[in-house]
Design an enzyme around this catalytic site. Structure first.
Site, PDB file in Angstrom:
ATOM      1  N   GLU A 161     -71.568  -8.040 -48.047  1.00 49.97           N
ATOM      2  CA  GLU A 161     -72.450  -7.477 -47.024  1.00 49.97           C
ATOM      3  C   GLU A 161     -71.746  -6.461 -46.106  1.00 49.97           C
ATOM      4  O   GLU A 161     -71.751  -6.598 -44.875  1.00 49.97           O
ATOM      5  CB  GLU A 161     -73.104  -8.597 -46.212  1.00 49.97           C
ATOM      6  CG  GLU A 161     -73.975  -9.488 -47.105  1.00 49.97           C
ATOM      7  CD  GLU A 161     -74.691 -10.599 -46.353  1.00 49.97           C
ATOM      8  OE1 GLU A 161     -74.482 -10.743 -45.135  1.00 49.97           O
ATOM      9  OE2 GLU A 161     -75.465 -11.326 -46.998  1.00 49.97           O
ATOM     10  N   GLU A 280     -76.766 -13.467 -53.717  1.00 52.22           N
ATOM     11  CA  GLU A 280     -77.269 -14.486 -52.790  1.00 52.22           C
ATOM     12  C   GLU A 280     -78.783 -14.335 -52.707  1.00 52.22           C
ATOM     13  O   GLU A 280     -79.282 -13.211 -52.591  1.00 52.22           O
ATOM     14  CB  GLU A 280     -76.711 -14.320 -51.370  1.00 52.22           C
ATOM     15  CG  GLU A 280     -75.258 -14.664 -51.181  1.00 52.22           C
ATOM     16  CD  GLU A 280     -74.827 -14.481 -49.719  1.00 52.22           C
ATOM     17  OE1 GLU A 280     -75.707 -14.556 -48.815  1.00 52.22           O
ATOM     18  OE2 GLU A 280     -73.636 -14.246 -49.491  1.00 52.22           O
TER      19      GLU A 280
END
Length: 500
Positions: A161, A280
């Site tokens: 991220e 994810e």
């Protein structure tokens, strides 16, 4: 109770890619050194069996791989694989392999002091890119020496991220692209068989990041082996005390967001059809998201699992278990943790959604029916299907299935809903014990398994008609297969059950 009809045509072939067991997420890798973590992972592997496991913290201090020291006025580097060997040995013994997320930054190698989470993973770029790539390649060499050539099949993702400033200093896009380029080229120079992907983005400016990442890769002559991103499906949460309350987003909007990534990738001739991995996904993106423990979570994710394979080669649920410490040590049994299972190996309703999809995959690959609330496959011995009800009125599904031989069928139905499988409610009714005793844990666990029912179905005119109730927030798995009736001499079931 409303009624919905499903008519199955056995000659219909419906597209359905069921990759439910490819990968699952975990808390930071250092937690794999604890007993409860391994108990939960063993339970999940015994029941479902994922191929890969992905988690943060590979290079963090508690795993202790990278170290610098001074000798004769010279700064030198040494590596320590004691803990990572122990962790990966445990994974492999449980039939699961690492999906290697390269991060976060070792403190000795970090260019700054910014950290994330309770356990303080450093999220700044390396002070020396050569030392970073040397560390990565040294680890891959060590893993190949220990586990053999199979290591080249372990997927590699560069960072986590970076589009969020908490996970990558100032969300510096150019700096992340440099990290990716240096890492990708070093790995491919060492062994081109390794599969390397990125940019592992989540939510914020996702389209902008994917577009810029691919522009950068095209300019630099880099072809990632897969594009990676994350997928969560709630609005911004409200924090009350320890807990986060979120509203679910419209699933159609979330699927459209996923398609936008596919469209961007396919707009590049060089990258068209490149695999996309959701490294994810879940509903809530916080480890205190109370929805995770509920039946609505199970039903909502059933629809997700029925469609995520349409555009993605892989998708990894975040996470397998509740041993997790991003915002500190959990303060209660049911605390909104990401896990499929709670402490004490108590399966949450969502666990059964994944279990059912894995059973469906094992049953057969020929999909004969799929809509927003059901998927049915045909196998060598009959039919299997999953039905779900996302927060709607109780529904009775009337399903007509073609049966060629006209022989009696056995119908097995496994039901997970708020009445049959609801450990959260039992825990609540007990008084919400934060730290349940062994006896309380076993009692709560007894409420966490599906209700199983059975019946005999006699086909008529080549059709088997079955009726299955799917209540609010329910997920139901069924199998209809030929009944092989082999009674022992003198045994009369009807007579046995007729005693008064």
């Amino acid at each position: 109770m409303k009624t919905e009809k499903i008519i199955v045509d056995q000659n219909t072939n419906v597209s359905f890619n069921n990759n439910v067991d490819y990968c699952v997420g975990t808390g930071r890798l250092g937690l794999a050194l604890t007993e409860e973590y391994l108990k939960e992972l063993k339970f999940v592997q015994d029941m479902i069996g994922f191929s890969y496991i992905r988690g943060h913290g590979l290079f963090c201090g508690d795993v202790s791989i990278y170290h610098e020291y001074e000798e004769d006025g010279i700064t030198k580097v040494e590596y320590n694989y004691t803990y990572i060997d122990r962790i990966f040995d445990s994974f492999i013994s449980l039939g699961i392999r690492p999906y290697l997320e390269l991060g976060f930054m070792p403190d000795d190698l970090a260019s700054g002091t910014q950290t994330v989470f309770y356990w303080k993973g450093n999220t700044t770029p390396p002070k020396d890119y050569k030392k970073w790539t040397d560390m990565v390649i040294a680890l891959l060499k060590h893993l190949k020496d220990r586990y053999g050539e199979e290591v080249t099949s372990w997927p590699i993702e560069v960072w986590n991220e970076p589009n969020l400033p908490g996970f990558w200093y100032e969300a510096d896009m150019e700096e992340y692209f440099k990290l990716f380029k240096e890492t990708f080229n070093a790995i491919k120079s060492y062994d081109a068989c390794f599969k390397v992907g990125g940019p592992a983005i989540c939510g914020v400016k996702d389209a902008e990041w994917i577009q810029a990442f691919l522009d950068f890769c095209k300019k630099e002559g880099i072809c990632p082996d897969m594009i990676t991103r994350h997928h969560y499906t709630v609005e911004f949460p409200e924090r009350v005390g320890h807990y986060d309350y979120s509203k679910l987003q419209d699933p159609k909007e979330r699927f459209e967001n996923l398609k936008s990534t596919r469209d961007i990738v396919d707009s590049f001739e060089e990258f068209k059809d490149l695999p996309i991995h959701l490294t994810e996904f879940s509903t809530s993106y916080t480890p205190k998201g109370v929805i995770h423990d509920t039946n609505i979570n199970a039903a909502y994710l059933a629809q997700q699992l029925s469609r995520l394979g349409d555009m993605h080669e892989a998708y990894s649920y975040w996470t397998f278990g509740d041993v997790f410490e991003e915002q500190g040590v959990p303060t209660s049994l049911f605390h909104g943790g990401f896990g499929l299972v709670a402490a004490g190996n108590i399966p949450k309703p969502t666990f059964w959604t994944f279990y059912f999809f894995k059973q469906l995959k094992l049953f057969g690959s020929d999909c004969v029916y799929r809509d927003d609330n059901a998927v049915i496959v045909k196998g060598d011995c009959g039919y299997a299907g999953i039905l779900w009800n996302i927060d709607g009125d109780d529904t009775q599904k009337e399903i007509s299935l073609p049966i060629k031989d006209g022989e009696e069928q056995s119908l097995i139905v496994k039901t997970v809903d708020e009445e049959t499988t609801n450990p959260l409610k039992l825990w609540h009714d007990l008084g919400e014990p934060a730290y349940p005793t062994k006896e309380e844990t076993e009692l709560i666990k007894s409420a966490s398994y599906p209700a199983v029912s059975s019946s005999i179905v006699a086909p008529l005119d080549g059709l088997a008609d079955i009726k299955i109730a799917v209540k609010r927030n329910g997920v139901v798995y069924f199998i209809l297969s030929k009944r092989n009736f082999t009674p022992d001499r003198g045994y009369d079931y009807d007579r046995v059950i007729s005693f008064h």
